[in-house]
Scaffold this active site. Structure first.
Site, PDB file in Angstrom:
ATOM      1  N   LYS A 146     -19.148  51.603  62.266  1.00 20.50           N
ATOM      2  CA  LYS A 146     -18.149  51.971  63.309  1.00 20.50           C
ATOM      3  C   LYS A 146     -17.037  50.818  63.643  1.00 20.50           C
ATOM      4  O   LYS A 146     -17.786  49.627  63.935  1.00 20.50           O
ATOM      5  CB  LYS A 146     -18.962  52.042  64.819  1.00 20.50           C
ATOM      6  CG  LYS A 146     -18.257  52.418  65.886  1.00 20.50           C
ATOM      7  CD  LYS A 146     -19.327  52.710  67.160  1.00 20.50           C
ATOM      8  CE  LYS A 146     -18.449  52.805  68.586  1.00 20.50           C
ATOM      9  NZ  LYS A 146     -19.642  53.215  69.591  1.00 20.50           N
ATOM     10  N   LYS A 148     -14.445  48.942  66.057  1.00 21.64           N
ATOM     11  CA  LYS A 148     -14.138  48.741  67.346  1.00 21.64           C
ATOM     12  C   LYS A 148     -12.642  48.542  67.324  1.00 21.64           C
ATOM     13  O   LYS A 148     -12.263  47.636  66.549  1.00 21.64           O
ATOM     14  CB  LYS A 148     -14.747  47.516  68.119  1.00 21.64           C
ATOM     15  CG  LYS A 148     -16.149  47.926  68.610  1.00 21.64           C
ATOM     16  CD  LYS A 148     -15.946  48.936  69.798  1.00 21.64           C
ATOM     17  CE  LYS A 148     -17.450  48.987  70.477  1.00 21.64           C
ATOM     18  NZ  LYS A 148     -17.483  50.077  71.506  1.00 21.64           N
ATOM     19  N   ASP A 173     -14.004  53.647  67.567  1.00 18.16           N
ATOM     20  CA  ASP A 173     -14.017  53.462  69.039  1.00 18.16           C
ATOM     21  C   ASP A 173     -12.684  52.761  69.556  1.00 18.16           C
ATOM     22  O   ASP A 173     -12.665  51.616  69.334  1.00 18.16           O
ATOM     23  CB  ASP A 173     -15.321  53.144  69.573  1.00 18.16           C
ATOM     24  CG  ASP A 173     -15.479  53.155  71.056  1.00 18.16           C
ATOM     25  OD1 ASP A 173     -14.557  53.387  71.765  1.00 18.16           O
ATOM     26  OD2 ASP A 173     -16.499  52.566  71.598  1.00 18.16           O
ATOM     27  N   LYS A 244     -24.842  58.171  76.788  1.00 16.18           N
ATOM     28  CA  LYS A 244     -25.742  56.919  77.160  1.00 16.18           C
ATOM     29  C   LYS A 244     -26.390  56.836  78.296  1.00 16.18           C
ATOM     30  O   LYS A 244     -25.957  57.311  79.351  1.00 16.18           O
ATOM     31  CB  LYS A 244     -24.264  56.079  77.051  1.00 16.18           C
ATOM     32  CG  LYS A 244     -23.468  55.496  75.882  1.00 16.18           C
ATOM     33  CD  LYS A 244     -22.586  54.428  76.209  1.00 16.18           C
ATOM     34  CE  LYS A 244     -21.937  54.368  74.924  1.00 16.18           C
ATOM     35  NZ  LYS A 244     -20.634  53.151  74.843  1.00 16.18           N
ATOM     36  N   ASP A 294     -25.465  55.843  67.574  1.00 13.98           N
ATOM     37  CA  ASP A 294     -24.955  54.502  67.381  1.00 13.98           C
ATOM     38  C   ASP A 294     -25.926  53.674  68.373  1.00 13.98           C
ATOM     39  O   ASP A 294     -25.681  53.228  69.675  1.00 13.98           O
ATOM     40  CB  ASP A 294     -23.627  54.482  68.075  1.00 13.98           C
ATOM     41  CG  ASP A 294     -22.597  53.074  68.108  1.00 13.98           C
ATOM     42  OD1 ASP A 294     -23.197  52.384  67.439  1.00 13.98           O
ATOM     43  OD2 ASP A 294     -21.924  52.909  69.111  1.00 13.98           O
TER      44      ASP A 294
END
Length: 325
Positions: A146, A148, A173, A244, A294
């Site tokens: 992933k 950023k 992301d 989340k 994640d």
């Protein structure tokens, strides 16, 4: 029901290296741990107050302390607290306590499928294209990365990492850093780089353009989704949601969000803040229903807590009861 004691404390967990996203950098995970005890059985929950939503550690501790003497059961929590870190810490502590007190597994108590091991994304924090490519090349054993991103230069970052790891599955992301002007060309680059998913490309509340642009890569709501009540507005804008527990209001709220998202055929990512295995363990209960998880927070720490999650070659295994559940 026995009399309960509820306490909460701050914990600081240094990171392995500085973690950078579009909104800033951090060198440690600042968490809040809540404990629920009847003198014989104890349950724990961990949460991460998030500045993006106006939360602080001190404010979260104050919120927990202000309601502690009014709570006798998990069902009381949503009457006293809004979704956020305080509710998450207490909700997860109560789930853990209920399992320890009754001897019944969390999956049976929650009516969920038994969790199994699952590949987690491994996060590369925001940096220059060359540095991110180098970091990607250093973890050839990890199959799902992933990235950023942060706006300017994101096209170069995606291309550099893809060149360094032609074999890897990639998700990105943007942390709200793209704009209405840049999103179309960046989506084109993402498609060229075989990106699987893009999280929160535009700022929450300023994402209506997603309804009319072509989704060359599936788009996932993160900052735009907190609870099940948000799902209706996301339809037609996003293809997936990032669940989340810190946003949803603990495991209880996360299950509601999961069910609502699945009812509308949205894909599912299960995520967490940078935290220890105690915060990640409850999210693992939702992993069987996820298209992506994640949950690499413990890997970003200099050290995790004892009896933490077993994570090997990017695969996360379910928690042991000594940790949570």
């Amino acid at each position: 029901m026995p009399s309960l004691t509820i306490i909460a404390r701050r914990e600081t967990w240094p990171l392995r290296e500085t973690f950078i996203i579009s909104r800033g950098a951090k060198t440690a995970a600042e968490t809040v741990v809540a404990e629920v005890s009847d003198g014989m059985h104890r349950g724990r929950g961990e949460a991460v107050p998030y500045a993006r939503y106006g939360e602080t550690v001190d404010g979260t501790l104050t919120a927990i302390q202000s309601v502690a003497d009014r709570i006798s059961a998990r069902s009381d929590l949503t009457q006293l607290l809004k979704p956020g870190a305080a509710l998450n810490a207490l909700d997860c502590a109560f789930w853990d306590y209920e399992s320890k007190r009754t001897g019944v597994s969390l999956t049976k108590l929650a009516g969920l499928a038994e969790p199994t091991e699952k590949i987690t994304a491994f996060t590369l924090s925001l940096d220059t294209p060359d540095v991110m490519a180098d970091k990607a090349a250093r973890v050839p054993h990890l199959s799902l990365l992933k990235l950023k991103l942060g706006g300017d230069g994101d096209d170069l970052r995606m291309r550099a990492v893809r060149q360094a790891r032609p074999d890897a599955r990639l998700i990105v992301d943007a942390n709200e850093a793209w704009t209405a002007e840049t999103i179309a060309p960046l989506l084109t680059v993402a498609a060229e780089c075989r990106i699987e998913l893009i999280e929160q490309p535009l700022p929450a509340g300023h994402d209506e353009i997603l309804r009319v642009i072509t989704h060359l890569v599936p788009l996932c709501a993160d900052e735009s989704v907190h609870t099940a009540d948000d799902v209706e507005r996301l339809l037609g804008l996003y293809d997936a949601v990032n669940i989340k527990l810190d946003k949803a209001g603990g495991l209880t709220g996360a299950i509601r969000l999961l069910n609502e998202a699945r009812r509308h055929n949205l894909k599912i990512m299960i995520g967490s803040m940078v935290a220890t295995s105690l915060a990640v363990a409850p999210a693992m209960l939702l992993a069987p229903y996820a298209d992506w998880i994640d949950l690499d927070g413990p890997l970003l720490l200099a050290h995790d807590r004892a009896d933490g999650l077993h994570i090997e070659n990017g695969i996360v295994y379910p928690p042991i009861p000594k940790l949570w559940g």
